[in-house]
Design a protein around this motif. Structure first.
Motif, mmCIF file in Angstrom:
data_model
loop_
_atom_site.group_PDB
_atom_site.id
_atom_site.type_symbol
_atom_site.label_atom_id
_atom_site.label_comp_id
_atom_site.label_asym_id
_atom_site.label_seq_id
_atom_site.Cartn_x
_atom_site.Cartn_y
_atom_site.Cartn_z
ATOM 1 N N ARG A 75 -22.540 -3.789 -32.733
ATOM 2 C CA ARG A 75 -22.815 -5.014 -31.821
ATOM 3 C C ARG A 75 -22.194 -4.682 -30.572
ATOM 4 O O ARG A 75 -21.625 -3.514 -30.498
ATOM 5 C CB ARG A 75 -22.236 -6.279 -32.570
ATOM 6 N N ARG A 76 -22.231 -5.404 -29.839
ATOM 7 C CA ARG A 76 -21.808 -5.403 -28.436
ATOM 8 C C ARG A 76 -20.551 -6.021 -28.374
ATOM 9 O O ARG A 76 -20.543 -7.313 -28.113
ATOM 10 C CB ARG A 76 -22.533 -5.818 -27.367
ATOM 11 N N GLN A 117 -20.616 1.003 -34.409
ATOM 12 C CA GLN A 117 -21.075 0.376 -33.269
ATOM 13 C C GLN A 117 -22.489 -0.421 -33.613
ATOM 14 O O GLN A 117 -23.621 -0.037 -33.220
ATOM 15 C CB GLN A 117 -21.522 1.551 -32.356
ATOM 16 N N LYS A 136 -28.440 0.906 -33.717
ATOM 17 C CA LYS A 136 -29.727 0.357 -33.697
ATOM 18 C C LYS A 136 -30.567 1.566 -32.947
ATOM 19 O O LYS A 136 -31.702 1.955 -33.396
ATOM 20 C CB LYS A 136 -29.900 -0.994 -32.695
ATOM 21 N N LEU A 137 -29.810 2.155 -32.141
ATOM 22 C CA LEU A 137 -30.475 3.398 -31.576
ATOM 23 C C LEU A 137 -30.883 4.432 -32.525
ATOM 24 O O LEU A 137 -31.965 5.151 -32.489
ATOM 25 C CB LEU A 137 -29.415 4.002 -30.208
ATOM 26 N N TYR A 151 -22.230 6.042 -36.880
ATOM 27 C CA TYR A 151 -22.561 5.322 -35.747
ATOM 28 C C TYR A 151 -22.509 3.813 -36.287
ATOM 29 O O TYR A 151 -22.781 3.175 -35.585
ATOM 30 C CB TYR A 151 -23.576 5.496 -34.831
ATOM 31 N N ARG A 173 -21.333 -4.305 -21.242
ATOM 32 C CA ARG A 173 -21.856 -2.912 -20.701
ATOM 33 C C ARG A 173 -21.476 -1.846 -21.745
ATOM 34 O O ARG A 173 -21.051 -0.550 -21.650
ATOM 35 C CB ARG A 173 -21.208 -2.388 -19.429
ATOM 36 N N THR A 174 -21.781 -2.068 -23.128
ATOM 37 C CA THR A 174 -21.595 -1.134 -24.124
ATOM 38 C C THR A 174 -22.871 -1.045 -25.036
ATOM 39 O O THR A 174 -23.778 -2.080 -24.846
ATOM 40 C CB THR A 174 -20.327 -1.531 -25.159
ATOM 41 N N PRO A 175 -23.228 -0.114 -25.533
ATOM 42 C CA PRO A 175 -24.409 0.313 -26.410
ATOM 43 C C PRO A 175 -24.472 -0.466 -27.890
ATOM 44 O O PRO A 175 -23.289 -0.640 -28.427
ATOM 45 C CB PRO A 175 -24.615 1.631 -26.596
ATOM 46 N N ILE A 176 -25.600 -0.613 -28.557
ATOM 47 C CA ILE A 176 -25.530 -0.745 -29.990
ATOM 48 C C ILE A 176 -26.111 0.422 -30.429
ATOM 49 O O ILE A 176 -27.157 0.523 -30.983
ATOM 50 C CB ILE A 176 -26.361 -2.093 -30.336
ATOM 51 N N SER A 177 -25.097 1.544 -30.800
ATOM 52 C CA SER A 177 -25.468 2.628 -31.012
ATOM 53 C C SER A 177 -26.272 2.849 -32.543
ATOM 54 O O SER A 177 -27.167 3.596 -32.606
ATOM 55 C CB SER A 177 -24.452 3.650 -30.999
#
Length: 339
Positions: free
Chosen positions: A108-109, A106, A119-120, A103, A113-117
């Motif tokens: 940054r955006r 991913q 960071k998740l 991941y 309407r997209t995630p910062i996966s």
């Protein structure tokens, strides 16, 4: 001072050969009896993951070795559940050793309407009980800032420098390091400095996402042995096209050094049919049979690097010394010549 009498290693199912190699390396060079903790990490019939340890880990300094490679979600859940099991078993400290951090792309955006996966994932690891992360060649250095716990990001470039000096000895003056895109210039420059080689860039233009419309070489590669450097190779489409562009620009031969060989879909077939003489990857991701048997793919070990890093963390010593290929030459003694 060390937290416990010896570090304890536990492995998920993502890359057990690497975990076993790290344990052997630590046992061999530190006169410690380091073995993987006896545990089972398995799935129920419905796919749920279950972890059980058969050894006492109370008060121990635990290192979970688990890259979050394909299947990324399953391997990530294994890591989270192992962490929870160790925390509930009163482990003193839990370090997640993640050779390949899934991941990471991913980070940054790029659009609305997209995630910062990435960071998740960092939040999930911290909430599960991970107190420190050890990884290698993060796709973006700023991912370290996604964590509120210490993160040690190792680099493959010192190991690659040793490998290049060994395999290109005698014609090192003809080597040119190439970045496959503008975004990777810093990584390529770092390796170029280590082997005292010039730097070129392949500039790519896209008409739409996933398709490269045009590639241009910035720099004179005529008669050079070009080495493309990058952190991740997924489907290998861009890599193979970059190699072809370099040959068309006059390069004598093209090789590639990639840290994480994701190599999904048609990647292996593309690489075997490409103009590249060799692709060198690390074992941060366990190589499936097609990758291991490919005629022009070679795998360099990271166990000596990770074993030394784990020992340094356990003993409270600096990890930054491992960024120097001169230091690594002693650690990799027997693999490469230090010349």
């Amino acid at each position: 001072m060390p937290l416990s009498s010896e570090p304890k290693l536990i492995s998920g199912n993502a890359n057990r050969p690497l975990a076993s190699a790290i344990a052997r390396r630590m046992s061999m060079h530190r006169a410690l009896n380091v073995e993987l903790v006896d545990a089972r990490v398995e799935r129920f019939n419905d796919g749920e993951i279950f972890v059980e340890m058969f050894e006492n880990v109370r008060g121990q300094d635990m290192f979970i070795i688990q890259p979050t490679s394909n299947p990324a979600n399953d391997n990530l859940m294994e890591l989270l559940i192992m962490t929870d099991a160790l925390r509930r078993s009163s482990a003193q400290r839990i370090t997640a050793v993640i050779p390949y951090f899934g991941y990471a792309r991913q980070d940054r955006r790029a659009k609305a309407r997209t995630p910062i996966s990435a960071k998740l994932v960092a939040n999930m690891l911290t909430e599960a009980g991970v107190e420190r992360v050890l990884t290698m060649d993060l796709h973006a250095a700023q991912i370290q800032g996604f964590f509120d716990i210490p993160v040690d990001n190792l680099y493959a470039s010192p190991v690659f420098a040793l490998d290049i000096k060994h395999h290109f000895r005698g014609n090192i003056d003809d080597v040119m390091v190439v970045s496959p895109d503008v975004g990777g210039v810093a990584r390529a420059r770092e390796l170029a400095k280590r082997i005292n080689a010039p730097l070129a860039i392949v500039d790519k233009r896209r008409e739409k996402a996933g398709e490269v419309a045009e590639m241009t070489v910035i720099g004179d590669v005529s008669g050079k042995s070009c080495i493309i450097v990058d952190d991740i190779c997924d489907t290998a489409g861009t890599l193979c096209k970059a190699a072809e562009t370099l040959i068309n620009a006059g390069a004598a031969e093209v090789h590639a050094y990639i840290t994480h060989g994701v190599l999904s879909g048609p990647a292996v077939e593309r690489i075997e049919n490409s103009v590249m003489k060799s692709l060198v990857i690390t074992d941060s991701i366990e190589a499936p049979e097609p990758v291991a048997n490919a005629r022009n793919i070679r795998i360099v070990p990271t166990a000596p690097l990770f074993a030394q890093a784990i020992m340094s963390i356990w003993q409270g010593n600096s990890v930054s010394s491992l960024f120097d290929h001169e230091t690594l030459s002693t650690i990799y003694d027997g693999f490469y010549s230090a010349s």
